[in-house]
Design a protein around this motif. Structure first.
Motif, PDB file in Angstrom:
ATOM      1  N   ALA A 211      13.767  -0.954 -10.093  1.00  0.00           N
ATOM      2  CA  ALA A 211      14.997  -1.341 -10.783  1.00  0.00           C
ATOM      3  C   ALA A 211      15.006  -0.794 -12.208  1.00  0.00           C
ATOM      4  O   ALA A 211      16.060  -0.397 -12.725  1.00  0.00           O
ATOM      5  N   ALA A 212      13.838  -0.749 -12.842  1.00  0.00           N
ATOM      6  CA  ALA A 212      13.759  -0.232 -14.213  1.00  0.00           C
ATOM      7  C   ALA A 212      14.106   1.254 -14.252  1.00  0.00           C
ATOM      8  O   ALA A 212      14.802   1.715 -15.164  1.00  0.00           O
ATOM      9  N   GLU A 213      13.629   2.013 -13.266  1.00  0.00           N
ATOM     10  CA  GLU A 213      13.946   3.445 -13.212  1.00  0.00           C
ATOM     11  C   GLU A 213      15.430   3.671 -12.988  1.00  0.00           C
ATOM     12  O   GLU A 213      16.049   4.539 -13.623  1.00  0.00           O
ATOM     13  N   LEU A 214      16.020   2.898 -12.070  1.00  0.00           N
ATOM     14  CA  LEU A 214      17.458   3.023 -11.821  1.00  0.00           C
ATOM     15  C   LEU A 214      18.256   2.634 -13.057  1.00  0.00           C
ATOM     16  O   LEU A 214      19.278   3.259 -13.382  1.00  0.00           O
ATOM     17  N   ALA A 215      17.806   1.601 -13.759  1.00  0.00           N
ATOM     18  CA  ALA A 215      18.503   1.165 -14.969  1.00  0.00           C
ATOM     19  C   ALA A 215      18.546   2.289 -16.002  1.00  0.00           C
ATOM     20  O   ALA A 215      19.576   2.508 -16.654  1.00  0.00           O
ATOM     21  N   ARG A 216      17.443   3.010 -16.139  1.00  0.00           N
ATOM     22  CA  ARG A 216      17.411   4.129 -17.092  1.00  0.00           C
ATOM     23  C   ARG A 216      18.361   5.239 -16.665  1.00  0.00           C
ATOM     24  O   ARG A 216      19.057   5.836 -17.482  1.00  0.00           O
ATOM     25  N   GLU A 217      18.411   5.527 -15.364  1.00  0.00           N
ATOM     26  CA  GLU A 217      19.273   6.599 -14.872  1.00  0.00           C
ATOM     27  C   GLU A 217      20.751   6.265 -15.046  1.00  0.00           C
ATOM     28  O   GLU A 217      21.557   7.124 -15.394  1.00  0.00           O
ATOM     29  N   LEU A 218      21.122   5.006 -14.764  1.00  0.00           N
ATOM     30  CA  LEU A 218      22.534   4.606 -14.816  1.00  0.00           C
ATOM     31  C   LEU A 218      22.942   4.071 -16.183  1.00  0.00           C
ATOM     32  O   LEU A 218      24.106   3.756 -16.392  1.00  0.00           O
TER      33      LEU A 218
ATOM     34  N   VAL B 197      22.126   1.154 -17.545  1.00  0.00           N
ATOM     35  CA  VAL B 197      22.510  -0.249 -17.406  1.00  0.00           C
ATOM     36  C   VAL B 197      21.261  -1.097 -17.589  1.00  0.00           C
ATOM     37  O   VAL B 197      20.155  -0.578 -17.757  1.00  0.00           O
ATOM     38  N   SER B 198      21.436  -2.428 -17.550  1.00  0.00           N
ATOM     39  CA  SER B 198      20.290  -3.317 -17.677  1.00  0.00           C
ATOM     40  C   SER B 198      19.512  -3.373 -16.371  1.00  0.00           C
ATOM     41  O   SER B 198      20.028  -3.035 -15.299  1.00  0.00           O
ATOM     42  N   VAL B 199      18.253  -3.852 -16.449  1.00  0.00           N
ATOM     43  CA  VAL B 199      17.427  -3.967 -15.246  1.00  0.00           C
ATOM     44  C   VAL B 199      18.022  -4.970 -14.247  1.00  0.00           C
ATOM     45  O   VAL B 199      18.081  -4.685 -13.043  1.00  0.00           O
ATOM     46  N   PRO B 200      18.495  -6.178 -14.690  1.00  0.00           N
ATOM     47  CA  PRO B 200      19.134  -7.086 -13.723  1.00  0.00           C
ATOM     48  C   PRO B 200      20.342  -6.454 -13.036  1.00  0.00           C
ATOM     49  O   PRO B 200      20.572  -6.663 -11.846  1.00  0.00           O
ATOM     50  N   THR B 201      21.121  -5.666 -13.776  1.00  0.00           N
ATOM     51  CA  THR B 201      22.271  -4.984 -13.187  1.00  0.00           C
ATOM     52  C   THR B 201      21.819  -3.999 -12.119  1.00  0.00           C
ATOM     53  O   THR B 201      22.385  -3.947 -11.018  1.00  0.00           O
ATOM     54  N   ALA B 202      20.805  -3.208 -12.426  1.00  0.00           N
ATOM     55  CA  ALA B 202      20.296  -2.238 -11.452  1.00  0.00           C
ATOM     56  C   ALA B 202      19.754  -2.938 -10.213  1.00  0.00           C
ATOM     57  O   ALA B 202      19.962  -2.477  -9.085  1.00  0.00           O
TER      58      ALA B 202
ATOM     59  N   LEU C 272      20.998  -2.440  -6.286  1.00  0.00           N
ATOM     60  CA  LEU C 272      20.132  -2.125  -5.145  1.00  0.00           C
ATOM     61  C   LEU C 272      20.313  -3.144  -4.024  1.00  0.00           C
ATOM     62  O   LEU C 272      20.363  -2.792  -2.840  1.00  0.00           O
ATOM     63  N   GLU C 273      20.416  -4.414  -4.383  1.00  0.00           N
ATOM     64  CA  GLU C 273      20.644  -5.458  -3.379  1.00  0.00           C
ATOM     65  C   GLU C 273      21.989  -5.259  -2.688  1.00  0.00           C
ATOM     66  O   GLU C 273      22.126  -5.476  -1.477  1.00  0.00           O
ATOM     67  N   ALA C 274      23.009  -4.832  -3.460  1.00  0.00           N
ATOM     68  CA  ALA C 274      24.328  -4.581  -2.873  1.00  0.00           C
ATOM     69  C   ALA C 274      24.274  -3.418  -1.888  1.00  0.00           C
ATOM     70  O   ALA C 274      24.927  -3.448  -0.838  1.00  0.00           O
ATOM     71  N   LEU C 275      23.495  -2.379  -2.198  1.00  0.00           N
ATOM     72  CA  LEU C 275      23.324  -1.271  -1.265  1.00  0.00           C
ATOM     73  C   LEU C 275      22.722  -1.754   0.045  1.00  0.00           C
ATOM     74  O   LEU C 275      23.174  -1.389   1.131  1.00  0.00           O
ATOM     75  N   ALA C 276      21.706  -2.593  -0.062  1.00  0.00           N
ATOM     76  CA  ALA C 276      21.060  -3.112   1.147  1.00  0.00           C
ATOM     77  C   ALA C 276      22.026  -3.942   1.974  1.00  0.00           C
ATOM     78  O   ALA C 276      22.085  -3.817   3.201  1.00  0.00           O
ATOM     79  N   MET C 277      22.833  -4.797   1.301  1.00  0.00           N
ATOM     80  CA  MET C 277      23.784  -5.646   2.018  1.00  0.00           C
ATOM     81  C   MET C 277      24.908  -4.841   2.655  1.00  0.00           C
ATOM     82  O   MET C 277      25.510  -5.258   3.633  1.00  0.00           O
ATOM     83  N   SER C 278      25.211  -3.668   2.096  1.00  0.00           N
ATOM     84  CA  SER C 278      26.290  -2.856   2.647  1.00  0.00           C
ATOM     85  C   SER C 278      25.829  -1.990   3.819  1.00  0.00           C
ATOM     86  O   SER C 278      26.609  -1.232   4.378  1.00  0.00           O
ATOM     87  N   GLY C 279      24.540  -2.098   4.204  1.00  0.00           N
ATOM     88  CA  GLY C 279      24.065  -1.402   5.393  1.00  0.00           C
ATOM     89  C   GLY C 279      23.178  -0.204   5.143  1.00  0.00           C
ATOM     90  O   GLY C 279      22.699   0.427   6.087  1.00  0.00           O
ATOM     91  N   VAL C 280      22.948   0.162   3.885  1.00  0.00           N
ATOM     92  CA  VAL C 280      22.055   1.279   3.591  1.00  0.00           C
ATOM     93  C   VAL C 280      20.622   0.867   3.946  1.00  0.00           C
ATOM     94  O   VAL C 280      20.175  -0.217   3.556  1.00  0.00           O
ATOM     95  N   PRO C 281      19.868   1.697   4.685  1.00  0.00           N
ATOM     96  CA  PRO C 281      18.529   1.294   5.166  1.00  0.00           C
ATOM     97  C   PRO C 281      17.471   1.354   4.078  1.00  0.00           C
ATOM     98  O   PRO C 281      16.592   2.227   4.067  1.00  0.00           O
ATOM     99  N   ILE C 282      17.520   0.433   3.120  1.00  0.00           N
ATOM    100  CA  ILE C 282      16.510   0.364   2.070  1.00  0.00           C
ATOM    101  C   ILE C 282      15.914  -1.039   2.050  1.00  0.00           C
ATOM    102  O   ILE C 282      16.536  -1.999   2.515  1.00  0.00           O
ATOM    103  N   TYR C 283      14.681  -1.142   1.520  1.00  0.00           N
ATOM    104  CA  TYR C 283      14.036  -2.446   1.439  1.00  0.00           C
ATOM    105  C   TYR C 283      13.119  -2.463   0.219  1.00  0.00           C
ATOM    106  O   TYR C 283      12.640  -1.417  -0.234  1.00  0.00           O
ATOM    107  N   PRO C 284      12.863  -3.660  -0.345  1.00  0.00           N
ATOM    108  CA  PRO C 284      11.987  -3.754  -1.515  1.00  0.00           C
ATOM    109  C   PRO C 284      10.557  -4.074  -1.110  1.00  0.00           C
ATOM    110  O   PRO C 284      10.310  -4.753  -0.117  1.00  0.00           O
TER     111      PRO C 284
END
Length: 317
Positions: free
Chosen positions: A15-22, A24-29, A33-45
């Motif tokens: 999440a910290a890496e994504l936050a730097r790229e976008l 945004v804050s770490v909680p936002t990132a 990521l959680e929204a991507l998972a809920m929308s059906g993208v095959p990712i997991y933590p």
């Protein structure tokens, strides 16, 4: 979308890496990521030191291989998970720009026409109804919708052009209008506000439905909020609030509270005005603040508080 691009090129993304790229804050990132998972993208933590988010089984997701429906579903999931912070709005814009060019227009319509408005003291909805998703899909496809609405005139069926769908605190609203032309352009002069929780059913029609040229989305939403707040705040009361409770009380009432004077009285109390749509509703909200706030007026609110206190004493005496 940029999260997917990062996941394709790396074994995992934190999440910290994504936050730097976008930017945004770490909680936002993390929420994205959680929204991507809920929308059906095959990712997991994976948890713990060295953990992060990764594609399941090393799978690869080619953005150019997404269908238009998949792109719409992905963006709908993201917009429903977002708050109103400027950094999150900027993140959505970046994601739209990363989408395949043929689908960008519909995705942009969803992003533009979805508003997340969270006043101080209010919360975002814990879950989003399927009706909101249906309305967003119709906006993306420029289609009219048929709704059954439980309003002041009872249950009515209407065919509408959806223009804006958004949340104000924990409640979702729809701004829509009938079509004005055979091509399905909305009649902005007949714009109406609908509470989504009162929409009994909604279905997209195979009929064009689009906003008129130059439609002021942000301006119309702001005017809708003003109308709603005026209705919610038709009853007002003046309080004297202990200094340590002013921030908590104004946060709780949100847009329905304003400080009347910056200088406290001789006892250190601050004058605050609060409002609600009915006297009894305002009294019920104020009852929990009795130890830190005194209602000075109007008499109707004080009387309602007294009656409320008598009912409490009667029940629990």
């Amino acid at each position: 979308m940029q999260a997917l691009l990062l996941l394709q090129g790396r074994p995992q993304v934190t999440a910290a890496e994504l936050a730097r790229e976008l930017e945004v804050s770490v909680p936002t990132a993390r929420r994205d990521l959680e929204a991507l998972a809920m929308s059906g993208v095959p990712i997991y933590p994976t948890r713990g030191r060295g953990g992060g988010w990764r594609l399941i089984g090393g799978a690869r997701t080619d953005l150019t291989g997404l269908t238009e429906g998949e792109v719409t579903s992905l963006l709908i999931g993201l917009t429903q998970s977002l708050g109103a912070e400027p950094e999150r709005v900027a993140a959505v814009r970046k994601l739209v720009r990363a989408m395949p060019a043929p689908f960008r227009e519909g995705a942009q319509r969803v992003a533009d026409a979805t508003v997340r408005d969270v006043p101080w003291g209010e919360v975002q909805p814990a879950s989003v109804s399927e009706t909101v998703t249906t309305l967003q899909r119709a906006i993306a496809a420029r289609r009219q919708v048929r709704v059954e609405y439980d309003g002041s005139q009872g249950v009515v069926a209407r065919e509408l052009v959806p223009l804006v769908v958004g949340s104000r605190g924990a409640r979702w609203y729809l701004l829509a209008a009938p079509a004005a032309t055979e091509a399905g352009t909305a009649d902005a002069e007949r714009l109406r506000t609908y509470r989504v929780d009162r929409v009994l059913s909604a279905s997209a029609l195979a009929v064009p439905g689009a906003a008129p040229d130059g439609f002021d989305l942000a301006g119309e939403w702001a005017r809708m909020v003003e109308r709603v707040e005026d209705l919610r705040g038709s009853v007002r009361a003046t309080l004297r609030v202990q200094p340590w409770a002013v921030r908590a009380l104004t946060d709780r009432f949100g847009a329905q509270a304003r400080i009347l004077d910056e200088e406290p009285d001789a006892e250190g109390r601050t004058s605050v005005e609060v409002s609600a749509h009915r006297i009894d509703a305002l009294a019920e909200q104020l009852a929990g603040w009795t130890s830190v706030a005194e209602v000075l007026g109007p008499p109707e609110v004080r009387d309602e508080l007294r009656r409320l206190g008598e009912r409490i004493v009667e029940r629990y005496a």
